[in-house]
Each structure stands twice: as structure tokens, then as C-alpha cells.
Design an enzyme around this catalytic site. Structure first.
Site, PDB file in Angstrom:
ATOM      1  N   PRO A   2      -2.764  63.089  38.761  1.00 12.63           N
ATOM      2  CG  PRO A   2      -4.534  61.590  38.712  1.00 12.63           C
ATOM      3  CD  PRO A   2      -3.542  62.279  37.839  1.00 12.63           C
ATOM      4  CD  GLU A   3       2.025  65.386  42.291  1.00 12.98           C
ATOM      5  OE1 GLU A   3       2.744  65.303  43.301  1.00 12.98           O
ATOM      6  OE2 GLU A   3       1.983  66.403  41.579  1.00 12.98           O
ATOM      7  CG  HIS A  88     -14.087  62.222  27.300  1.00  9.91           C
ATOM      8  ND1 HIS A  88     -13.720  62.258  25.979  1.00  9.91           N
ATOM      9  CD2 HIS A  88     -14.481  63.476  27.604  1.00  9.91           C
ATOM     10  CE1 HIS A  88     -13.874  63.491  25.497  1.00  9.91           C
ATOM     11  NE2 HIS A  88     -14.344  64.242  26.464  1.00  9.91           N
ATOM     12  NE  ARG A 107      -3.640  65.386  27.372  1.00 14.11           N
ATOM     13  CZ  ARG A 107      -2.524  66.057  27.562  1.00 14.11           C
ATOM     14  NH1 ARG A 107      -2.390  66.822  28.633  1.00 14.11           N
ATOM     15  NH2 ARG A 107      -1.523  65.964  26.716  1.00 14.11           N
ATOM     16  NE  ARG A 149      19.551  60.069  39.102  1.00 12.01           N
ATOM     17  CZ  ARG A 149      18.273  59.693  39.116  1.00 12.01           C
ATOM     18  NH1 ARG A 149      17.871  58.734  39.917  1.00 12.01           N
ATOM     19  NH2 ARG A 149      17.407  60.280  38.323  1.00 12.01           N
TER      20      ARG A 149
END
Ligand SMILES: [Zn+2]
Length: 270
Positions: A2-3, A88, A107, A149
Site C-alpha cells: 500500500p502506498e 491471518h 506476510r 543525489r
């Protein structure tokens, strides 16, 4: 994973169900969720407390409690919340209105961290740069971060301290909108390109929020629905398909170990 748009969708659905509600019982079922802190201690800290606000910071969900404590949740790969029993389950909260909120995580990379009011902002400041939809995220900020960078542009955009909440999907979508190659050295961008990229990041994230996020593998909203953003991807996951802008075939490469999709014609690397 998820973002920002997915976490924002979850926040918007949890807020009306949780705000003003007491956590009558909290049961944490997986020690990984709270480590290095003891799961019983964390559950005890939360039990009986009242949720006053459900907020989002970058990819974090933030439950502000009446006691002044805050529960900071990071869903990582597969964390999600729901009101129906599921497999889960890693934690369950019974609310004082009788509803049952389950946290599911296949996970098990997600984290729950309880902080007190004084610890919260310093902790977040070490993790997150400005909110991309907020006023602190400006072309000047982005340019100042990119200019120091040499790494590929996309790799720098995934650094949460540069822009909070952006991940693999929306970084690719934003770079396509800005017509910038993910492979360009970050410090090679001009001022105009930084302006374009700032706007493209905002636009990509806003589209994601409007579509209630994307549904790929395990993401579901707390009401059990799926988002529809995956139907709107311009480049992400579309290798070999025509670019929506110029019809050239979308290419796939890897940047910093992450699958990366771009249009070789609209997003030239030199
Ligand atoms: Zn193109």
C-alpha cells in the site's frame, strides 16, 4: 505494498467507524507486530483508550488516542484492516459499539508502535519528508533533495524522506506524467523538470485517491471493497503495451531492485 492513496483510502473508511469509540478489548496475536515491545504490554496500553482521530502520515496510519498516546501502524507488504473475520488475523480490537476490527497480515511485515505525544513527531521526522499533497512539498524542496543525489531518479523518489508516501507504483506513474526517465541521475534535473515532477507526483497520487487505490494482491479497503486504480495505470505493469500518449511499447527495467515501467520514447534517458 500500500502506498499513500491506498493508506488514505483505508484511513477515510476507518475514521467514521473508529473516531469516538473505545477499544474495549485489544488482543495482539503475533509478537512480530509489536517487537521489540511485548505484545501484552502494547495491548494493555491500548485497551480502554478512546480513538479521537484516525490520521495518515506518508504510508503510516496514525490513531490518536484520548490518553495522548498514538498508535502508529505501518501495513508494509500485506497488512490490512477489516470488520469481518478473516484468516491471518494478527490483532483484534473489540469496540464499545460491539463491532470487531481485525488486522490481517499474510506476510507479517506490518508493525504496530505505540508512542506518547512527545515522541511522535520526532519519530516521524526521522522517517518521513513532506507530505506530497501538503504545502511543504514544493519544486524548491524536491530540487534541493535531487541535486545532492547521483542515484537514478526513481530510486531517490522512493526515499520516504524525500517525499512521504510514494512507492513503486505511483513513482512510475508520476515519472511517466512528467515525461522523465526513471534512470536519469537525480542531480541532472533542471528547475523546469523539478516543477513538472512535483505536479506529476501530486496528480498521480490524487488520481489514486479518487480511485480508492489500486487492488493488486492483498490490498482491500476496510469495507472489503477493491480499488480501481489498477485499471488506470499508464505504465505500471504494462510492459509491451502501447504508451497511452505516443503508442510506443512500454519497457520494463529494474531500478534499485524494483520492477520499473516507462515509455522509452516519452521518457528518454538523455
Ligand atoms: Zn510514450
Amino acid at each position: 505494498m500500500p502506498e499513500l492513496p491506498e493508506v488514505e483510502t483505508i484511513r477515510a473508511q476507518l475514521a467514521p467507524r473508529l473516531e469516538g469509540r473505545a477499544l474495549a478489548r485489544v488482543e495482539i496475536l503475533d509478537p512480530r507486530l509489536t517487537r521489540p515491545y511485548d505484545l501484552f504490554e502494547v495491548a494493555e496500553e491500548l485497551e480502554g483508550d478512546v480513538v479521537v482521530a484516525v490520521e495518515r502520515r506518508g504510508k503510516y496510519l496514525l490513531l490518536r488516542m484520548a490518553s495522548g498516546l498514538a498508535l502508529l501502524v505501518h501495513l508494509r507488504m500485506t497488512g490490512s484492516f477489516g470488520f469481518a473475520p478473516v484468516t491471518h488475523e494478527r490483532a483484534v480490537a473489540l469496540l464499545d459499539d460491539g463491532s470487531r476490527l481485525a488486522y490481517r497480515d499474510v506476510r507479517r511485515f506490518g508493525t504496530w508502535l505505540v508512542l506518547d505525544g512527545a515522541e511522535l513527531e520526532p519519530y516521524l521526522a526521522t522517517k518521513n519528508g513532506p507530505e506530497p499533497l501538503g504545502r511543504r512539498f514544493t519544486p524548491a524542496w524536491l530540487e534541493s533533495q535531487l541535486s545532492r543525489r547521483k542515484a537514478p531518479l526513481k530510486a531517490v523518489l522512493l526515499d520516504q524522506r524525500v517525499v512521504a508516501g510514494l512507492g513503486n507504483i505511483y513513482a512510475d506513474e508520476a515519472l511517466w506524467r512528467a515525461r522523465l526517465s526513471p534512470l536519469r541521475p537525480a542531480n541532472a534535473l533542471s528547475r523546469d523538470e523539478a516543477v513538472r515532477l512535483t505536479r506529476a507526483i501530486r496528480a498521480a497520487l490524487r488520481t489514486g485517491i479518487q480511485r480508492q487505490g489500486s487492488t493488486l494482491t492483498d490490498y482491500r479497503t476496510p469495507e472489503g471493497a477493491s480499488g480501481s486504480m489498477q485499471e488506470e495505470f499508464r505504465v505500471y505493469g504494462r510492459d509491451g503495451q502501447p504508451c497511452p500518449r505516443c503508442r510506443a511499447a512500454i519497457a520494463k527495467t529494474r531500478v534499485g531492485g524494483r520492477g520499473t515501467w516507462y515509455c522509452p520514447r516519452c521518457q528518454p534517458s538523455d
